[in-house]
Design a protein around this motif. Structure first.
Motif, PDB file in Angstrom:
ATOM      1  N   ASN A   1      -1.884  -9.550   2.432  1.00  0.00           N
ATOM      2  CA  ASN A   1      -2.851  -8.460   2.555  1.00  0.00           C
ATOM      3  C   ASN A   1      -4.131  -8.847   3.301  1.00  0.00           C
ATOM      4  O   ASN A   1      -4.547  -8.116   4.213  1.00  0.00           O
ATOM      5  CB  ASN A   1      -3.175  -7.885   1.174  1.00  0.00           C
TER       6      ASN A   1
ATOM      7  N   GLU B   1      -7.009  -0.385  -6.525  1.00  0.00           N
ATOM      8  CA  GLU B   1      -6.648   0.052  -7.867  1.00  0.00           C
ATOM      9  C   GLU B   1      -7.882   0.312  -8.720  1.00  0.00           C
ATOM     10  O   GLU B   1      -7.854   1.166  -9.609  1.00  0.00           O
ATOM     11  CB  GLU B   1      -5.761  -1.007  -8.517  1.00  0.00           C
TER      12      GLU B   1
ATOM     13  N   GLN C   1      -1.565   6.163 -10.058  1.00  0.00           N
ATOM     14  CA  GLN C   1      -1.148   5.486  -8.834  1.00  0.00           C
ATOM     15  C   GLN C   1      -1.300   3.975  -8.964  1.00  0.00           C
ATOM     16  O   GLN C   1      -0.440   3.215  -8.507  1.00  0.00           O
ATOM     17  CB  GLN C   1      -1.968   5.991  -7.644  1.00  0.00           C
ATOM     18  N   ALA C   2      -2.373   3.545  -9.590  1.00  0.00           N
ATOM     19  CA  ALA C   2      -2.611   2.115  -9.760  1.00  0.00           C
ATOM     20  C   ALA C   2      -1.570   1.461 -10.658  1.00  0.00           C
ATOM     21  O   ALA C   2      -1.211   0.294 -10.476  1.00  0.00           O
ATOM     22  CB  ALA C   2      -4.009   1.882 -10.324  1.00  0.00           C
TER      23      ALA C   2
ATOM     24  N   ARG D   1      -3.438  -3.152   0.185  1.00  0.00           N
ATOM     25  CA  ARG D   1      -3.699  -2.757  -1.195  1.00  0.00           C
ATOM     26  C   ARG D   1      -4.415  -3.894  -1.906  1.00  0.00           C
ATOM     27  O   ARG D   1      -3.999  -5.058  -1.809  1.00  0.00           O
ATOM     28  CB  ARG D   1      -2.405  -2.414  -1.924  1.00  0.00           C
TER      29      ARG D   1
ATOM     30  N   PRO E   1       0.821  -1.216   0.000  1.00  0.00           N
ATOM     31  CA  PRO E   1       0.000   0.000   0.000  1.00  0.00           C
ATOM     32  C   PRO E   1       0.855   1.267   0.000  1.00  0.00           C
ATOM     33  O   PRO E   1       0.883   2.035   0.965  1.00  0.00           O
ATOM     34  CB  PRO E   1      -0.822  -0.138   1.287  1.00  0.00           C
ATOM     35  N   ASP E   2       1.551   1.495  -1.113  1.00  0.00           N
ATOM     36  CA  ASP E   2       2.519   2.591  -1.193  1.00  0.00           C
ATOM     37  C   ASP E   2       1.889   3.960  -0.966  1.00  0.00           C
ATOM     38  O   ASP E   2       2.497   4.839  -0.340  1.00  0.00           O
ATOM     39  CB  ASP E   2       3.209   2.582  -2.559  1.00  0.00           C
TER      40      ASP E   2
ATOM     41  N   LYS F   1       3.959   0.514 -10.416  1.00  0.00           N
ATOM     42  CA  LYS F   1       4.395  -0.728  -9.775  1.00  0.00           C
ATOM     43  C   LYS F   1       5.865  -0.956 -10.091  1.00  0.00           C
ATOM     44  O   LYS F   1       6.261  -1.004 -11.250  1.00  0.00           O
ATOM     45  CB  LYS F   1       3.547  -1.910 -10.251  1.00  0.00           C
TER      46      LYS F   1
ATOM     47  N   LEU G   1      -7.525   4.642  -5.818  1.00  0.00           N
ATOM     48  CA  LEU G   1      -6.310   5.175  -6.432  1.00  0.00           C
ATOM     49  C   LEU G   1      -6.616   5.792  -7.790  1.00  0.00           C
ATOM     50  O   LEU G   1      -7.567   5.389  -8.469  1.00  0.00           O
ATOM     51  CB  LEU G   1      -5.277   4.064  -6.604  1.00  0.00           C
TER      52      LEU G   1
ATOM     53  N   GLU H   1      -6.319   0.656   0.059  1.00  0.00           N
ATOM     54  CA  GLU H   1      -6.231   1.409  -1.188  1.00  0.00           C
ATOM     55  C   GLU H   1      -6.526   0.418  -2.312  1.00  0.00           C
ATOM     56  O   GLU H   1      -6.008  -0.701  -2.323  1.00  0.00           O
ATOM     57  CB  GLU H   1      -4.864   2.061  -1.361  1.00  0.00           C
TER      58      GLU H   1
END
Length: 256
Positions: A193, A208, A238-239, A173, A32-33, A242, A234, A206
């Motif tokens: 997760n 995607e 943002q999604a 995430r 979850p950046d 990676k 997101l 969060e």
């Protein structure tokens, strides 16, 4: 039932100094950046983090680690994170290393309301006998060591008692989520997760892709919304952001 929060900053605004936080992710998958960056921007410090690892390169929990915001880590893997190793060996943070399967089950048990369980993993080692260095004194000595744990015999096999983990908050995430907090994870992002989400008293996800209720087939839900209190959608950028930890390529054959 609409759990969507307008921004990551708002979603983590009430995380106080010294909070315990379970964080999902497996390597660079499913980290979850965006929520971690928001937590960093909030200035919170003294965190007790529970996660498989503590970030890699300059991403994930490494952002908080490098800023000196983490006081204790409960995890399974230091990996190639040199700053993590430096802080641990230098006595700057406390580290409880746990066998990976045991960590997963301690998180799951916490979310399921199971206070403790017995496992054969670690019997006959310092995991059960105690003495693992949790914190060094900065001069090569051990300041805090792990305590011994209860070991019992079941049908001729030794099992060590492990206590479940519950945290104040959890950050995860997901690939997809709806407004009720039902989540779907992609491949190896599913490894920790869901378990981290279960362990948090307040879980922030969060996602995607945000869909409306009913947009996820109930049979495809990996984590029910009962475990999630806040959802952050997101942006496409943002999604898609990676990272690759180790990129390898194959040389092309020369053409005539």
């Amino acid at each position: 039932m609409d759990k969507v929060v307008a921004s990551a900053a708002l979603a983590v605004a009430d995380v106080p100094d010294g909070a315990s936080v379970a964080v999902g992710g497996f390597g660079l998958s499913g980290v979850p950046d965006v929520l971690i960056e928001a937590l960093h921007a909030s200035g919170v410090s003294g965190l007790s983090v529970v996660s498989n690892n503590c970030g890699a390169m300059d991403s994930g929990l490494a952002v908080l680690l490098s800023a000196g915001r983490i006081g204790r880590v409960t995890g399974s893997y230091i990996g190639g994170n040199k700053e993590f190793a430096r802080q641990y060996l230098g006595g700057e943070l406390e580290l409880e290393l746990i066998p990976q399967g045991t960590l997963a089950e301690r998180l799951r048990a916490g979310g399921a309301g199971i206070p403790a369980f017995y496992t054969p993993a670690g019997v006959g080692t310092q995991v059960a006998d105690g003495g693992l260095p949790w914190r060094y004194d900065g001069e090569g000595g051990v300041a805090v060591a792990s305590p011994a744990k209860e070991v019992r015999d079941f049908d001729g096999t030794g099992y060590v008692l492990e206590h479940s983990i519950r945290t104040d908050f959890a950050l995860v995430r997901a690939a997809r989520g709806d407004r009720h907090g039902n989540l779907v994870f992609n491949k190896s992002a599913r490894n920790f997760n869901p378990l981290a989400a279960m362990a948090g008293r307040i879980t922030v996800a969060e996602v995607e892709e945000l869909v409306e209720p009913g947009g996820i087939d109930p049979d495809h839900v990996h984590l029910p919304g009962i475990f999630v209190q806040r959802v952050v959608a997101l942006t496409p950028a943002q999604a898609m952001d990676k990272k690759v930890e180790k990129r390898t390529t194959t040389e092309r054959e020369a053409r005539d």
